[in-house]
Design an enzyme around this catalytic site. Sequence first.
Site, mmCIF file in Angstrom:
data_model
loop_
_atom_site.group_PDB
_atom_site.id
_atom_site.type_symbol
_atom_site.label_atom_id
_atom_site.label_comp_id
_atom_site.label_asym_id
_atom_site.label_seq_id
_atom_site.Cartn_x
_atom_site.Cartn_y
_atom_site.Cartn_z
ATOM 1 N N VAL A 17 0.838 -1.204 0.000
ATOM 2 C CA VAL A 17 0.000 0.000 0.000
ATOM 3 C C VAL A 17 0.874 1.257 0.000
ATOM 4 O O VAL A 17 0.702 2.175 -0.802
ATOM 5 C CB VAL A 17 -0.933 0.000 1.229
ATOM 6 C CG1 VAL A 17 -1.777 1.263 1.267
ATOM 7 C CG2 VAL A 17 -1.829 -1.236 1.218
ATOM 8 N N ASP A 36 10.030 2.813 6.998
ATOM 9 C CA ASP A 36 9.657 1.418 7.287
ATOM 10 C C ASP A 36 10.642 0.894 8.325
ATOM 11 O O ASP A 36 11.846 1.122 8.210
ATOM 12 C CB ASP A 36 9.719 0.564 6.000
ATOM 13 C CG ASP A 36 8.867 -0.695 6.117
ATOM 14 O OD1 ASP A 36 7.908 -0.850 5.342
ATOM 15 O OD2 ASP A 36 9.170 -1.497 7.032
ATOM 16 N N LYS A 41 14.072 -4.326 4.220
ATOM 17 C CA LYS A 41 13.285 -3.701 3.139
ATOM 18 C C LYS A 41 13.869 -2.332 2.801
ATOM 19 O O LYS A 41 14.025 -1.986 1.627
ATOM 20 C CB LYS A 41 11.819 -3.571 3.566
ATOM 21 C CG LYS A 41 10.935 -2.940 2.510
ATOM 22 C CD LYS A 41 9.501 -2.806 2.963
ATOM 23 C CE LYS A 41 8.799 -4.133 3.028
ATOM 24 N NZ LYS A 41 7.353 -3.992 3.342
ATOM 25 N N THR A 90 -2.516 -4.308 10.040
ATOM 26 C CA THR A 90 -3.452 -4.451 11.175
ATOM 27 C C THR A 90 -3.816 -5.933 11.264
ATOM 28 O O THR A 90 -4.848 -6.366 10.751
ATOM 29 C CB THR A 90 -4.720 -3.604 10.937
ATOM 30 O OG1 THR A 90 -5.159 -3.779 9.579
ATOM 31 C CG2 THR A 90 -4.453 -2.132 11.174
ATOM 32 N N CYS A 265 -5.788 -9.667 4.264
ATOM 33 C CA CYS A 265 -7.025 -8.892 4.352
ATOM 34 C C CYS A 265 -8.222 -9.767 4.664
ATOM 35 O O CYS A 265 -8.755 -9.718 5.764
ATOM 36 C CB CYS A 265 -7.212 -8.116 3.063
ATOM 37 S SG CYS A 265 -5.876 -6.954 2.901
ATOM 38 N N ARG A 337 1.463 -14.647 2.543
ATOM 39 C CA ARG A 337 0.843 -14.485 3.862
ATOM 40 C C ARG A 337 -0.507 -15.176 3.946
ATOM 41 O O ARG A 337 -1.353 -14.992 3.067
ATOM 42 C CB ARG A 337 0.690 -12.999 4.198
ATOM 43 C CG ARG A 337 1.986 -12.350 4.641
ATOM 44 C CD ARG A 337 1.823 -10.876 4.875
ATOM 45 N NE ARG A 337 1.509 -10.185 3.621
ATOM 46 C CZ ARG A 337 1.378 -8.860 3.578
ATOM 47 N NH1 ARG A 337 1.478 -8.150 4.691
ATOM 48 N NH2 ARG A 337 1.135 -8.278 2.437
HETATM 49 N N1 SAJ Z 1 -10.466 -15.678 -3.636
HETATM 50 C C1 SAJ Z 1 -11.272 -16.774 -3.915
HETATM 51 N N2 SAJ Z 1 -12.316 -16.617 -4.772
HETATM 52 C C2 SAJ Z 1 -12.591 -15.403 -5.360
HETATM 53 C C3 SAJ Z 1 -11.760 -14.293 -5.058
HETATM 54 C C4 SAJ Z 1 -10.708 -14.456 -4.187
HETATM 55 O O1 SAJ Z 1 -11.059 -17.867 -3.397
HETATM 56 O O2 SAJ Z 1 -13.522 -15.335 -6.160
HETATM 57 C C5 SAJ Z 1 -9.354 -15.830 -2.694
HETATM 58 C C6 SAJ Z 1 -8.021 -15.451 -3.292
HETATM 59 O O3 SAJ Z 1 -7.402 -16.557 -3.926
HETATM 60 C C7 SAJ Z 1 -7.240 -15.017 -2.051
HETATM 61 C C8 SAJ Z 1 -8.316 -14.430 -1.165
HETATM 62 O O4 SAJ Z 1 -9.558 -14.923 -1.642
HETATM 63 O O5 SAJ Z 1 -6.650 -16.123 -1.412
HETATM 64 C C9 SAJ Z 1 -8.346 -12.901 -1.113
HETATM 65 O O6 SAJ Z 1 -8.214 -12.415 -2.426
HETATM 66 P P1 SAJ Z 1 -8.949 -11.039 -2.855
HETATM 67 O O7 SAJ Z 1 -8.477 -10.702 -4.226
HETATM 68 O O8 SAJ Z 1 -10.389 -11.148 -2.623
HETATM 69 O O9 SAJ Z 1 -8.482 -9.939 -1.845
HETATM 70 P P2 SAJ Z 1 -7.014 -9.546 -1.347
HETATM 71 O O10 SAJ Z 1 -6.740 -10.190 -0.016
HETATM 72 O O11 SAJ Z 1 -5.975 -9.704 -2.394
HETATM 73 O O12 SAJ Z 1 -7.256 -8.022 -1.046
HETATM 74 C C10 SAJ Z 1 -6.340 -7.045 -1.443
HETATM 75 C C11 SAJ Z 1 -5.995 -6.284 -0.165
HETATM 76 N N3 SAJ Z 1 -4.938 -5.318 -0.381
HETATM 77 C C12 SAJ Z 1 -3.675 -5.682 -0.140
HETATM 78 O O13 SAJ Z 1 -3.365 -6.807 0.157
HETATM 79 C C13 SAJ Z 1 -2.678 -4.590 -0.250
HETATM 80 C C14 SAJ Z 1 -7.231 -5.577 0.319
HETATM 81 O O14 SAJ Z 1 -6.891 -4.643 1.377
HETATM 82 C C15 SAJ Z 1 -7.918 -4.820 -0.775
HETATM 83 O O15 SAJ Z 1 -9.118 -4.293 -0.271
HETATM 84 C C16 SAJ Z 1 -8.248 -5.773 -1.914
HETATM 85 O O16 SAJ Z 1 -7.016 -6.293 -2.419
HETATM 86 C C17 SAJ Z 1 -9.010 -5.082 -3.019
HETATM 87 O O17 SAJ Z 1 -9.539 -3.974 -2.769
HETATM 88 O O18 SAJ Z 1 -9.098 -5.700 -4.093
#
Ligand code: SAJ
Length: 420
Positions: A17, A36, A41, A90, A265, A337
């Site tokens: 971010v 940081d 890093k 967080t 997240c 993670r």
């Molecule tokens: N996933 C599924 N099925 C889906 C979509 C996702 O199984 O249809 C899984 C993914 O494989 C992953 C997990 O869910 O393991 C989360 O993926 P995600 O794309 O829904 O969300 P994140 O965790 O990548 O969210 C990121 C976060 N930002 C950062 O990590 C910097 C989050 O704070 C953001 O809000 C989010 O992206 C966003 O806005 O897209």
Amino acid sequence: MREKKSKVVLVVGQGYVGLPLSRLAWEAGFEVVGLDTNLAKIADLKSGLSPIQDISSEEISEMLASGRYLLESDYAALKTFDIAVITVPTPLRDGKPDLSFIESATESLGRLLKRGALVILESTTYPGTTDQVVVPILERISNLSVPADFRVGYSPERIDPGNKNWTLANTPKIVSGIDELSLEAVSAFYTALGITVVPVSGTREAEMTKLLENTFRHVNIALVNELAIFSTMLGVDIWESIRAAATKPFGFMSFSPGPGVGGHCLPVDPSYLSWAIEETTGESFKFVELANAINNHMPFIVTEKVASLVGPRVPSLPPPSILLVGLAYKPNTSDVRESPAIRIGEMLAGKGYDLIGIDNLVSDHDWPDFIVRHRNFVGKYDIGVVITPHSGSDWVTLQRTCKRILDTGNIIQGENVVRL
Ligand code: SAJ
């Protein structure tokens, strides 16, 4: 005539971010200080190495060469700032919100705070954090007060790592302030970065907006995960039904069943909301409890399926060769993670299986030591488990080198391919 000194933007946290924000503020002409506390890093960044895919090492080097991007690991080395943005993790600790990173950053900023400065929290957190935690710490340590002396606001991050279509620059940004003057200052900052802002009336509404977005995804992923388990028993191809439902131009948004939910997240943020609800009302937030239970159970489902396909580990027989394909928490990111793949690997290793893994996005530093690393599909594997299907993987070779394939992402078709 002294050149008008551009304002100093202090970005606390140079990760998924903070680094894109540092880059955009730098492009907008600000003096940027990236802080940081992770010394490795900071050392990498100072040598022009980017720790994330969304910002290239060339972009880091360009920023450094300009003299307008400074890196620090120690607040004591800083003088002050005009705008500070907190983008620290967080996490959960024992299932409860752990605000220690926010509190520590806020205390350090309180010691640097000067009149007219602006502090923005971006980290995902429960409603009430900005007004009940951040503001009191800043006022106590600086002996200044808001809004008389400085401004405070909340603007949730919406960075989706690896997403080439939606970036910080073109994703609308929710903005909020402790008061009207703070809201104006927060809006003006992100507008100066060229971002479209969406003001909301208070920091709690903005904090809730972010948690609503992530809880919405968490719950709907759990819905399709549970449906995928039942569909197998019902003899239904759930993937086709999801594709078909997605043809509805309104009232539906498709999600994919998978091996579980990773990242820092979705496995975390909804629990910030359910904790705050339980703390305040004494009621449990049932949707989140259920979504956590289902999504956390998926790695177990995958592990049991693999074990059923290769059979129990018999010490007197040579071990089956199990290849885990994709260890990152989701496709096209290097982040491991809370990755379901690591949990699946741990459970399979716990059953006595030897494991091989392939994921060319994951760094050696992040590679789990109980999984042998392969860099391409070589030799013969008894089973290939597609967990995180990165784009551009050589699925044809994978299919040729594996006797069986368990494909949790519905990526590969073929005789030797089974689904969950
Ligand atoms: N996933 C599924 N099925 C889906 C979509 C996702 O199984 O249809 C899984 C993914 O494989 C992953 C997990 O869910 O393991 C989360 O993926 P995600 O794309 O829904 O969300 P994140 O965790 O990548 O969210 C990121 C976060 N930002 C950062 O990590 C910097 C989050 O704070 C953001 O809000 C989010 O992206 C966003 O806005 O897209």
